[in-house]
Write a protein that holds these residues in place. Structure first.
Motif, PDB file in Angstrom:
ATOM      1  N   SER A  42      -8.232  -3.669  13.589  1.00 15.61           N
ATOM      2  CA  SER A  42      -7.922  -2.378  14.001  1.00 15.61           C
ATOM      3  C   SER A  42      -6.776  -1.514  13.305  1.00 15.61           C
ATOM      4  O   SER A  42      -6.695  -0.700  13.430  1.00 15.61           O
ATOM      5  N   VAL A  43      -5.870  -2.363  12.873  1.00 13.30           N
ATOM      6  CA  VAL A  43      -4.455  -1.570  12.255  1.00 13.30           C
ATOM      7  C   VAL A  43      -4.830  -1.586  10.756  1.00 13.30           C
ATOM      8  O   VAL A  43      -5.195  -2.347  10.140  1.00 13.30           O
ATOM      9  N   VAL A  44      -4.555  -0.402  10.279  1.00 10.98           N
ATOM     10  CA  VAL A  44      -4.872  -0.068   9.002  1.00 10.98           C
ATOM     11  C   VAL A  44      -3.263  -0.336   8.232  1.00 10.98           C
ATOM     12  O   VAL A  44      -2.293   0.517   8.459  1.00 10.98           O
ATOM     13  N   ASP A  45      -3.121  -1.021   7.245  1.00  9.29           N
ATOM     14  CA  ASP A  45      -2.111  -1.451   6.679  1.00  9.29           C
ATOM     15  C   ASP A  45      -1.920  -0.969   5.213  1.00  9.29           C
ATOM     16  O   ASP A  45      -2.170  -1.582   4.446  1.00  9.29           O
ATOM     17  N   GLN A  46      -1.165   0.397   5.311  1.00  9.78           N
ATOM     18  CA  GLN A  46      -1.314   0.841   4.042  1.00  9.78           C
ATOM     19  C   GLN A  46      -0.342   0.329   3.102  1.00  9.78           C
ATOM     20  O   GLN A  46      -0.999   0.451   1.934  1.00  9.78           O
ATOM     21  N   ASP A  47       0.699  -0.419   3.473  1.00 12.91           N
ATOM     22  CA  ASP A  47       1.552  -1.134   2.296  1.00 12.91           C
ATOM     23  C   ASP A  47       0.786  -2.142   1.600  1.00 12.91           C
ATOM     24  O   ASP A  47       0.575  -2.386   0.548  1.00 12.91           O
ATOM     25  N   ARG A  48      -0.196  -2.702   2.349  1.00 11.83           N
ATOM     26  CA  ARG A  48      -0.781  -3.985   1.845  1.00 11.83           C
ATOM     27  C   ARG A  48      -1.950  -3.233   1.163  1.00 11.83           C
ATOM     28  O   ARG A  48      -2.529  -3.981   0.102  1.00 11.83           O
ATOM     29  N   ILE A  49      -2.477  -2.187   1.421  1.00  9.71           N
ATOM     30  CA  ILE A  49      -3.777  -1.509   0.658  1.00  9.71           C
ATOM     31  C   ILE A  49      -3.251  -1.331  -0.658  1.00  9.71           C
ATOM     32  O   ILE A  49      -3.788  -1.567  -1.586  1.00  9.71           O
ATOM     33  N   ASP A  50      -1.989  -0.652  -0.514  1.00 13.31           N
ATOM     34  CA  ASP A  50      -1.368  -0.345  -1.893  1.00 13.31           C
ATOM     35  C   ASP A  50      -0.925  -1.293  -2.707  1.00 13.31           C
ATOM     36  O   ASP A  50      -1.322  -1.452  -3.965  1.00 13.31           O
ATOM     37  N   GLN A  51      -0.518  -2.672  -2.133  1.00 11.44           N
ATOM     38  CA  GLN A  51      -0.019  -3.809  -3.031  1.00 11.44           C
ATOM     39  C   GLN A  51      -1.294  -4.387  -3.482  1.00 11.44           C
ATOM     40  O   GLN A  51      -1.186  -4.642  -4.758  1.00 11.44           O
ATOM     41  N   ASP A  52      -2.517  -4.374  -2.817  1.00 10.27           N
ATOM     42  CA  ASP A  52      -3.735  -4.991  -3.416  1.00 10.27           C
ATOM     43  C   ASP A  52      -4.136  -3.874  -4.682  1.00 10.27           C
ATOM     44  O   ASP A  52      -4.614  -4.582  -5.643  1.00 10.27           O
ATOM     45  N   ALA A  53      -4.153  -2.961  -4.028  1.00 12.96           N
ATOM     46  CA  ALA A  53      -4.944  -1.897  -5.260  1.00 12.96           C
ATOM     47  C   ALA A  53      -3.970  -1.932  -6.516  1.00 12.96           C
ATOM     48  O   ALA A  53      -4.628  -2.312  -7.736  1.00 12.96           O
ATOM     49  N   ARG A  54      -2.773  -2.115  -6.394  1.00 14.42           N
ATOM     50  CA  ARG A  54      -1.701  -2.245  -7.555  1.00 14.42           C
ATOM     51  C   ARG A  54      -2.050  -3.607  -8.355  1.00 14.42           C
ATOM     52  O   ARG A  54      -2.189  -3.829  -9.697  1.00 14.42           O
ATOM     53  N   ALA A  55      -2.163  -4.865  -7.479  1.00 11.94           N
ATOM     54  CA  ALA A  55      -2.337  -5.897  -7.993  1.00 11.94           C
ATOM     55  C   ALA A  55      -3.561  -6.028  -8.842  1.00 11.94           C
ATOM     56  O   ALA A  55      -3.582  -6.536  -9.825  1.00 11.94           O
ATOM     57  N   LEU A  56      -4.723  -5.374  -8.287  1.00 12.57           N
ATOM     58  CA  LEU A  56      -5.997  -5.556  -8.976  1.00 12.57           C
ATOM     59  C   LEU A  56      -5.975  -4.708 -10.205  1.00 12.57           C
ATOM     60  O   LEU A  56      -6.460  -5.193 -11.333  1.00 12.57           O
ATOM     61  N   TYR A  57      -5.081  -3.703 -10.281  1.00 16.50           N
ATOM     62  CA  TYR A  57      -5.040  -2.939 -11.485  1.00 16.50           C
ATOM     63  C   TYR A  57      -4.222  -3.716 -12.495  1.00 16.50           C
ATOM     64  O   TYR A  57      -4.340  -3.715 -13.621  1.00 16.50           O
ATOM     65  N   GLU A  58      -2.947  -4.225 -11.911  1.00 17.01           N
ATOM     66  CA  GLU A  58      -2.044  -5.004 -12.979  1.00 17.01           C
ATOM     67  C   GLU A  58      -2.708  -6.507 -13.334  1.00 17.01           C
ATOM     68  O   GLU A  58      -2.494  -6.795 -14.540  1.00 17.01           O
ATOM     69  N   ALA A  59      -3.654  -6.845 -12.647  1.00 22.03           N
ATOM     70  CA  ALA A  59      -4.347  -8.045 -13.009  1.00 22.03           C
ATOM     71  C   ALA A  59      -5.458  -7.805 -14.022  1.00 22.03           C
ATOM     72  O   ALA A  59      -6.008  -8.637 -14.694  1.00 22.03           O
ATOM     73  N   GLY A  60      -5.668  -6.359 -14.376  1.00 29.35           N
ATOM     74  CA  GLY A  60      -6.875  -6.216 -15.213  1.00 29.35           C
ATOM     75  C   GLY A  60      -6.729  -5.181 -16.104  1.00 29.35           C
ATOM     76  O   GLY A  60      -6.110  -5.361 -17.224  1.00 29.35           O
TER      77      GLY A  60
END
Length: 338
Positions: free
Chosen positions: A183-201
């Protein structure tokens, strides 16, 4: 009142407390009488030339639990197993649908996966659809049933029949490590994962597939939906376009299936059905698999997505691309025009 509350209690039991909401087209039949149904099926099978219509009318309008009760009543009555009797009486695609309906959703899914692996060569398209479109909870049930039915672990069969990053991705999914929605939206983690997907590809030369696999197989679906939106802040291409640019073959198809299902699972299935009925006939295996496996899960919602995106109802499309008893059984599972 007690009957209603008892039924609702059973429903929650079957669905498990926290499952995804259901949108079935096949629901329990009111005024159900297993003995009467069993007698009608026995007569239909014994009729010269077989009365397929009665078999279709009964079995597509009863829930799986009710079909089990009919099978039990039939065996008591006819002194033989209903599956054997149906196999002898029916043939072709109608037989495939009816026998599929006599399995639970997870038994059917497990059998389809087994068939895709153990046939002549691997049927990657089926394997990808089955593993990449199923929720964590569905996959846990499939693994359990797979072991009961085939006396071996699903992971072992998948590992033995695939290779490379494709194998790694499927195994990561089959290990069902996906987090539960929070139920908690973790904005920092959303940002980390989005950036990680971009940097990995897209950002680098070559693709760090391991990072993609871990994020897409371990994060919850609501979290990933937000990650893919945030991803557009970093990448000039959306997630699906990025996948098409970065990877090819079975791996590309697997990642695309995952992302499409995270974004709108019922639209994914509607698209599969539409593709399977683009030509004059129909790709019967695909149509049968989706209609049988989703009729007690979310076929009602697949129907509405189909109409919304393809401008024609699923019912009309089936009517145009199939014929005979196969058409009748599919239209009955579809349960109405939109």
């Amino acid at each position: 009142m007690s009957l209603v509350s008892e039924f609702l209690g059973q429903l929650t039991l079957q669905l498990g407390g926290e499952s995804e909401p259901k949108y079935p087209t096949v629901v329990p039949f009111g005024g159900f009488d297993p003995e009467k149904d069993a007698a009608r099926i026995e007569t239909a099978i014994k009729t010269k030339g077989v009365d397929e219509q009665t078999i279709i009318d009964i079995l597509t309008k009863r829930s799986y639990t009710q079909r089990c009760e009919i099978a039990f009543a039939y065996e008591k009555r006819a002194k033989k197993d209903i599956i054997t009797a149906l196999k002898a009486a029916l043939s072709g695609p109608l037989e495939a649908v009816i026998l599929g309906l006599m399995k639970s959703t997870s038994q059917f899914d497990a059998s389809e996966i087994r068939g895709s692996i153990k046939g002549l060569g691997t049927d990657e398209e089926t394997l990808i659809e089955m593993v990449c479109s199923r929720s964590n909870e569905e996959l846990q049930q499939i693994k359990q049933v797979y072991k009961e039915l085939f006396k071996t672990e699903l992971e072992k069969d998948v590992a033995g029949d695939t290779s490379g990053d494709f194998r790694k991705l499927l195994l990561a999914l089959v290990q069902t490590k996906r987090e539960e929605p929070s139920s908690v939206v973790d904005q920092d983690r959303i940002d980390q994962d989005a950036r990680a997907l971009y940097e990995a590809g897209v950002k680098r030369k070559g693709t760090d597939v391991a990072t993609w696999i871990s994020i897409m197989s371990e994060r919850s679906v609501p979290h990933l939906q937000k990650v893919f939106q945030r991803y557009n802040n970093y990448s000039p291409y959306d997630m699906q376009e990025s996948i098409r640019k970065e990877v090819k073959g079975d791996l590309e198809m697997s990642f695309l299936t995952l992302v499409q299902c995270f974004e709108n699972k019922q639209l994914y299935f509607a698209g599969r059905l539409n593709d399977a009925m683009k030509t004059k006939g129909a790709k019967e295996k695909v149509v049968t698999r989706i209609m049988v496996s989703r009729c007690e899960v979310d076929l009602m919602k697949i129907r509405s997505e189909f109409k919304k995106h393809f401008g024609k109802s699923l019912y009309q499309t089936i009517a145009e691309h199939t014929k005979g008893d196969y058409q009748k059984v599919l239209l009955s599972l579809c349960a109405g025009d939109d």
